[in-house]
Design an enzyme around this catalytic site. Structure first.
Site, mmCIF file in Angstrom:
data_model
loop_
_atom_site.group_PDB
_atom_site.id
_atom_site.type_symbol
_atom_site.label_atom_id
_atom_site.label_comp_id
_atom_site.label_asym_id
_atom_site.label_seq_id
_atom_site.Cartn_x
_atom_site.Cartn_y
_atom_site.Cartn_z
ATOM 1 N N GLN A 87 20.324 -164.096 -105.541
ATOM 2 C CA GLN A 87 20.540 -162.651 -105.634
ATOM 3 C C GLN A 87 21.567 -162.337 -106.718
ATOM 4 O O GLN A 87 22.765 -162.279 -106.463
ATOM 5 C CB GLN A 87 20.987 -162.082 -104.283
ATOM 6 C CG GLN A 87 20.992 -160.578 -104.302
ATOM 7 C CD GLN A 87 21.181 -159.974 -102.934
ATOM 8 O OE1 GLN A 87 21.275 -160.649 -101.930
ATOM 9 N NE2 GLN A 87 21.247 -158.666 -102.908
ATOM 10 N N PHE A 88 21.074 -162.093 -107.929
ATOM 11 C CA PHE A 88 21.967 -161.799 -109.047
ATOM 12 C C PHE A 88 22.723 -160.494 -108.848
ATOM 13 O O PHE A 88 23.791 -160.292 -109.421
ATOM 14 C CB PHE A 88 21.199 -161.778 -110.374
ATOM 15 C CG PHE A 88 20.352 -160.556 -110.592
ATOM 16 C CD1 PHE A 88 20.861 -159.462 -111.270
ATOM 17 C CD2 PHE A 88 19.048 -160.501 -110.118
ATOM 18 C CE1 PHE A 88 20.084 -158.325 -111.475
ATOM 19 C CE2 PHE A 88 18.266 -159.384 -110.315
ATOM 20 C CZ PHE A 88 18.780 -158.285 -110.992
ATOM 21 N N THR A 89 22.216 -159.602 -108.000
ATOM 22 C CA THR A 89 22.869 -158.302 -107.812
ATOM 23 C C THR A 89 24.237 -158.421 -107.138
ATOM 24 O O THR A 89 24.984 -157.439 -107.104
ATOM 25 C CB THR A 89 21.979 -157.328 -107.018
ATOM 26 O OG1 THR A 89 21.705 -157.886 -105.739
ATOM 27 C CG2 THR A 89 20.678 -157.053 -107.765
#
Length: 159
Positions: A87-89
């Site tokens: 999850q890059f967010t």
């Protein structure tokens, strides 16, 4: 690395085809019972040091209740599993404007390599690890147990 750990009684993930909006049948949905759902973010400076520290800490973290109701048991003690979701967010910067910036998130090739290495390090700790699909549109479901949610940030921890 940034990891949001959630102690769960169950968790699952499937992948959605971004064009059709339908479930992507090329990905076998993953399910776990008791254990952890991990949301994993990677930045470009992350590597073996962060992977090893986090895998050891998560494998030995005592957040499951013992017979006296105290958080005194590890995921090993309860025969739990891990569902790991990239999850890059987690590296969103919302200081300016209304659209998050993700410039601090790791480059996709590096982040994917680190995420897979982290999952392998968890397996080396003796854990059963299921994975989402890196870079895909995923639907993650979980039942948080406790609730227990712990955030690890290796920059803040000095790792």
């Amino acid at each position: 690395m940034r990891i949001v750990l959630q102690k769960v009684s169950e968790g699952s993930v499937d992948v959605v085809d971004e064009t059709s909006g339908e479930v992507d049948t090329t990905f076998e949905p993953q399910h776990i019972g008791i254990g952890y759902v991990l949301l994993v973010g990677v930045e470009d400076t992350d590597g073996a040091k962060q992977i090893d520290w986090l895998a050891h800490k998560i494998a030995n973290l005592r957040v499951f209740e013992d017979e006296n109701g105290k958080m005194n048991r590890s995921i090993h003690d309860v025969d739990g599993s891990v569902l790991s979701i990239s999850q890059f967010t987690l590296y969103a910067d919302v200081r300016k404007g209304n659209r998050p910036s993700f410039v601090k998130a790791g480059a996709p090739d590096h982040a994917e390599q680190v995420w897979h290495a982290f999952n392998d390090a968890l397996r080396a700790q003796g854990l059963d690890v299921k994975e989402g699909r890196f870079g895909a549109h995923m639907r993650v479901s979980l039942t948080n147990d406790g609730p227990v949610t712990i955030i690890f940030d290796t920059d803040e921890l000095g790792i």
